[in-house]
Design a protein around this motif. Structure first.
Motif, PDB file in Angstrom:
ATOM      1  N   ASP A 157      -8.734   5.819   0.471  1.00 60.79           N
ATOM      2  CA  ASP A 157      -9.637   5.141   1.265  1.00 60.79           C
ATOM      3  C   ASP A 157      -9.451   3.652   1.471  1.00 60.79           C
ATOM      4  OD1 ASP A 157     -10.927   7.734   1.873  1.00 60.79           O
ATOM      5  OD2 ASP A 157     -12.455   7.107   0.403  1.00 60.79           O
ATOM      6  N   GLY A 158      -9.202   3.266   2.779  1.00 58.50           N
ATOM      7  CA  GLY A 158      -9.213   1.786   2.944  1.00 58.50           C
ATOM      8  C   GLY A 158      -7.784   1.197   2.593  1.00 58.50           C
ATOM      9  N   ALA A 159      -6.757   2.323   2.586  1.00 56.21           N
ATOM     10  CA  ALA A 159      -5.306   1.689   2.302  1.00 56.21           C
ATOM     11  C   ALA A 159      -4.619   0.937   3.410  1.00 56.21           C
ATOM     12  CB  ALA A 159      -4.603   3.059   2.054  1.00 56.21           C
ATOM     13  N   ASP A 160      -3.768   0.182   3.094  1.00 54.29           N
ATOM     14  CA  ASP A 160      -3.262  -0.853   4.000  1.00 54.29           C
ATOM     15  C   ASP A 160      -2.281  -0.228   4.828  1.00 54.29           C
ATOM     16  OD1 ASP A 160      -1.748  -2.932   5.226  1.00 54.29           O
ATOM     17  OD2 ASP A 160      -2.677  -4.336   3.802  1.00 54.29           O
ATOM     18  N   ALA A 161      -2.339  -0.139   6.116  1.00 54.49           N
ATOM     19  CA  ALA A 161      -1.306   0.716   6.977  1.00 54.49           C
ATOM     20  C   ALA A 161       0.004  -0.231   6.874  1.00 54.49           C
ATOM     21  CB  ALA A 161      -1.829   0.530   8.293  1.00 54.49           C
ATOM     22  N   ALA A 162      -0.149  -1.526   6.796  1.00 52.66           N
ATOM     23  CA  ALA A 162       1.257  -2.173   6.716  1.00 52.66           C
ATOM     24  C   ALA A 162       2.023  -1.821   5.481  1.00 52.66           C
ATOM     25  CB  ALA A 162       0.888  -3.714   6.473  1.00 52.66           C
ATOM     26  N   VAL A 163       1.369  -1.664   4.261  1.00 45.80           N
ATOM     27  CA  VAL A 163       2.091  -1.046   3.088  1.00 45.80           C
ATOM     28  C   VAL A 163       2.607   0.265   3.507  1.00 45.80           C
ATOM     29  CG1 VAL A 163       1.921  -0.474   0.678  1.00 45.80           C
ATOM     30  CG2 VAL A 163       0.492  -2.519   1.642  1.00 45.80           C
ATOM     31  N   ALA A 164       1.920   1.201   4.150  1.00 46.70           N
ATOM     32  CA  ALA A 164       2.305   2.565   4.437  1.00 46.70           C
ATOM     33  C   ALA A 164       3.791   2.356   5.079  1.00 46.70           C
ATOM     34  CB  ALA A 164       1.313   3.251   5.041  1.00 46.70           C
ATOM     35  N   THR A 165       3.524   1.412   6.167  1.00 43.09           N
ATOM     36  CA  THR A 165       4.742   1.300   7.094  1.00 43.09           C
ATOM     37  C   THR A 165       6.018   0.913   6.192  1.00 43.09           C
ATOM     38  OG1 THR A 165       3.345   0.602   9.123  1.00 43.09           O
ATOM     39  CG2 THR A 165       5.655   0.020   9.170  1.00 43.09           C
ATOM     40  N   GLU A 166       5.741  -0.181   5.331  1.00 44.58           N
ATOM     41  CA  GLU A 166       6.988  -0.842   4.639  1.00 44.58           C
ATOM     42  C   GLU A 166       7.324   0.452   3.789  1.00 44.58           C
ATOM     43  OE1 GLU A 166       8.486  -3.943   4.481  1.00 44.58           O
ATOM     44  OE2 GLU A 166       7.430  -3.588   6.335  1.00 44.58           O
ATOM     45  N   LEU A 167       6.731   1.207   2.883  1.00 44.02           N
ATOM     46  CA  LEU A 167       7.115   2.311   2.096  1.00 44.02           C
ATOM     47  C   LEU A 167       8.084   3.483   3.163  1.00 44.02           C
ATOM     48  CD1 LEU A 167       4.221   2.799  -0.287  1.00 44.02           C
ATOM     49  CD2 LEU A 167       6.476   1.615  -0.768  1.00 44.02           C
TER      50      LEU A 167
END
Length: 603
Positions: A157-167
């Motif tokens: 919950d509340g995970a950073d979308a920018a980090v998901a995009t980088e991964l």
């Protein structure tokens, strides 16, 4: 607890009493226990740390958090090595309280590595190292760990979308052969991920592996998957694979049932299908504009297309349509980004059509705000020129829609190349007082943005100089300034200037590509009616688009992100080849024969 604290040297079991108090139902008692633990030293430090860590098993408030932090700071300073809690739940609670600097100082155990993967402050090279270390600790594969990290982030919950995009970018750049074992998990993420960023990356990975547009399109028939596929095309690193989706995108837009986010995503994806489809894309976008559908997206997409693909015959009618709509927009909304972009498009179309009256009327409806964006994987801005009145205030809203970092720096006339070359000698840690990188001190800079990551935007508020001239805006990221620049024309008569110079022209020297070479940067710039004078010798590109060192023909050593980028730049964040020196015949800095030099720094 205060008695135990002050008489701790006389009470044999003081630490045991404090440990029990650290788990007391009363937060005041727990506060006194953790404070008392800070007074211990020597061989008692490990057990005193356990007292502080036990407090994290319970709810805390501002006062407890502060006291725990200061107690840990004191005790860790007395310990020869960092001591972390053994219980996973307590360790997780501790890590969430650490900032990036504190996390960086911790031993790289599993929980710390996982936490680092979920922070946005690390670049791709460091994330790659974290994954390899995790794989070593868990006796697994880095690709499997990458998928696990993405799944964990998606379920948080509340995970950073920018980090998901980088991964996700790392997953998309993974060679197809290494994806075989994780395809079932990637497929599951594509269809059932909670975060749109994860779903986009998963579909982009499947596209890159299968490289068959028809098969992927058939597998993504539901609305959620279709949106993820279309918006995920921006992550697909092979231009030919993106171009293969052009028929599907146009069919989607031809269907009147396609509405909302899916239509918007399809419009924005059209420019990604390459220069070979640019003229046809302009006609599709023109039809969308005439029908009044998703005007903001159409404006953004059309501005991304090479200007040579714009149809002069239809430009006047399109500009008139923009004007008709602009007149209906409330004056209070005319400073909004969507209106500014549409109005800029209308003025460019009017200039192309040679209709100065129409352009003047559009300009009168706008405000002195200009939107400038980057173009996906083409090392250029979507706007080549802005014209402002001398001595008057104006604003630039810069948005980075590319896949790598960029900035926008406004400089004096004829200085874009000089400041760009000077910036190439700078370290990314050389920042000015505002924290902006790659801004050489010996140049007069009117204003500049920070180095923006993909998806970020920043506004500049400037006053035009009193002296007329062709000022310039440029990206000073190392290697970009040669072609990534434009003009800020300062004049006393804006309309008179535009009438005399309706179409922008940026003077660029010509250097033809050598025989047998494919220079994608030259090709993209040629579509703008200008060419790049290469600052570096080009690299030989094989039939499989693998860059090679001219000195020995060895494959270039590049990061996963670099493999997906079609331009020749040098970067501390994305290491790309610059080619060997023709005068010395030295190996390219990123050649396997010289792999110790990961980052190119040549002027």
């Amino acid at each position: 607890m205060r008695v135990v604290c002050y008489q701790r040297d006389r009470i044999p079991n003081a630490l045991a009493l404090l440990k029990a108090a650290a788990n007391d139902p009363s937060p005041r008692v727990r506060l006194e226990a953790v404070r008392a633990a800070s007074f211990f030293n020597g061989p008692d430090v490990p057990k005193a740390l356990e007292v502080a860590y036990d407090v994290l098993k319970h709810d805390t408030d501002y006062y407890l958090d502060y006291c725990v932090k200061e107690t840990l700071r004191q005790l860790q300073s007395l310990s020869k090595e960092k001591v972390l809690p053994a219980e996973p739940a307590v360790l997780a609670a501790l890590i969430t309280r650490m900032d990036d600097k504190e996390l960086e100082a911790q031993p790289e155990v599993e929980a710390v590595l996982v936490a680092k993967l979920q922070r946005k402050s690390y670049d791709l090279a460091k994330r790659d190292r974290f994954l390899k270390e995790l794989a070593r600790l868990r006796n697994s594969d880095p690709v499997a760990e990458l998928v696990t990290a993405i799944k964990t982030l998606d379920g948080k919950d509340g995970a950073d979308a920018a980090v998901a995009t980088e991964l996700g970018k790392m997953l998309v750049a993974t060679p197809a052969a290494r994806l075989e074992k994780v395809i079932p998990q990637v497929t599951e993420l594509a269809k059932n991920a909670r975060m749109p960023a994860v779903s986009r990356a998963a579909w982009a990975t499947l596209i890159m592996k299968d490289r068959k547009a028809d098969d992927v399109w058939a597998a993504s028939a539901d609305g959620k998957s279709r949106l993820a596929v279309v918006s995920g095309l921006a992550l697909v690193t092979d231009p030919a694979v993106r171009a293969a989706f052009y028929p599907q995108l146009t069919a989607l837009l031809a269907d009147v049932k396609t509405k909302g986010p899916v239509r918007k995503a399809a419009i924005l994806a059209l420019p990604l299908t390459g220069a070979q489809n640019a003229e046809a894309s302009f006609k599709v976008l023109a039809n969308e504009l005439k029908e009044g559908r998703e005007r903001a997206a159409v404006a953004g997409a059309m501005m991304q297309l090479p200007r040579t693909s714009w149809d002069k015959a239809s430009a006047g009618d399109l500009a008139q349509g923009v004007l008709n709509y602009a007149k209906s927009v409330d004056a209070k909304r005319r400073a909004d980004q969507d209106f500014v972009e549409l109005n800029q498009l209308g003025m460019e179309l009017a200039s192309l059509a040679g209709n100065s009256g129409l352009r003047k009327e559009l300009r009168s409806l706008g405000v002195s705000v200009f939107v400038i964006k980057t173009v996906h994987e083409q090392l250029r801005f979507d706007t080549q020129r802005i014209v402002v009145e001398k001595g008057k205030p104006f604003e630039i809203l810069f948005e980075n829609t590319d896949v790598m970092p960029h900035n926008l720096v406004v400089v004096e006339p004829d200085q874009h190349l000089n400041i760009g070359m000077a910036a190439m000698t700078m370290s990314p840690n050389d920042k000015d007082k505002k924290g902006r990188a790659y801004l050489p001190k010996n140049f007069k800079i009117l204003d500049a943005t920070h180095m923006l990551e993909p998806g970020q935007k920043e506004k500049l508020q400037l006053k035009a100089p009193d002296k007329e001239g062709n000022y310039e805006f440029v990206c000073t990221f190392p290697g970009h300034a040669m072609i990534m620049w434009g003009q800020v024309v300062v004049t006393g008569d804006v309309e008179g200037y535009l009438q005399a110079n309706p179409v922008p022209h940026l003077p660029m020297a010509t250097m033809p590509a050598r025989s047998g070479e494919v220079n994608q940067v030259d090709q993209s710039i040629a579509h703008q009616g200008r060419r790049w004078q290469r600052p570096f010798p080009p690299l030989v590109i094989s039939s499989r688009s693998q860059l090679s060192c001219r000195a020995c023909s060895a494959p270039e050593v590049r990061s996963a992100r670099a493999r997906s980028t079609s331009v020749f730049v040098s970067s501390p964040r994305y290491s790309l080849p610059a080619g060997p020196s023709p005068s010395t015949g030295r190996h390219s800095p990123s050649c396997r024969a010289n792999a110790s030099s990961a980052t190119v720094r040549e002027s």
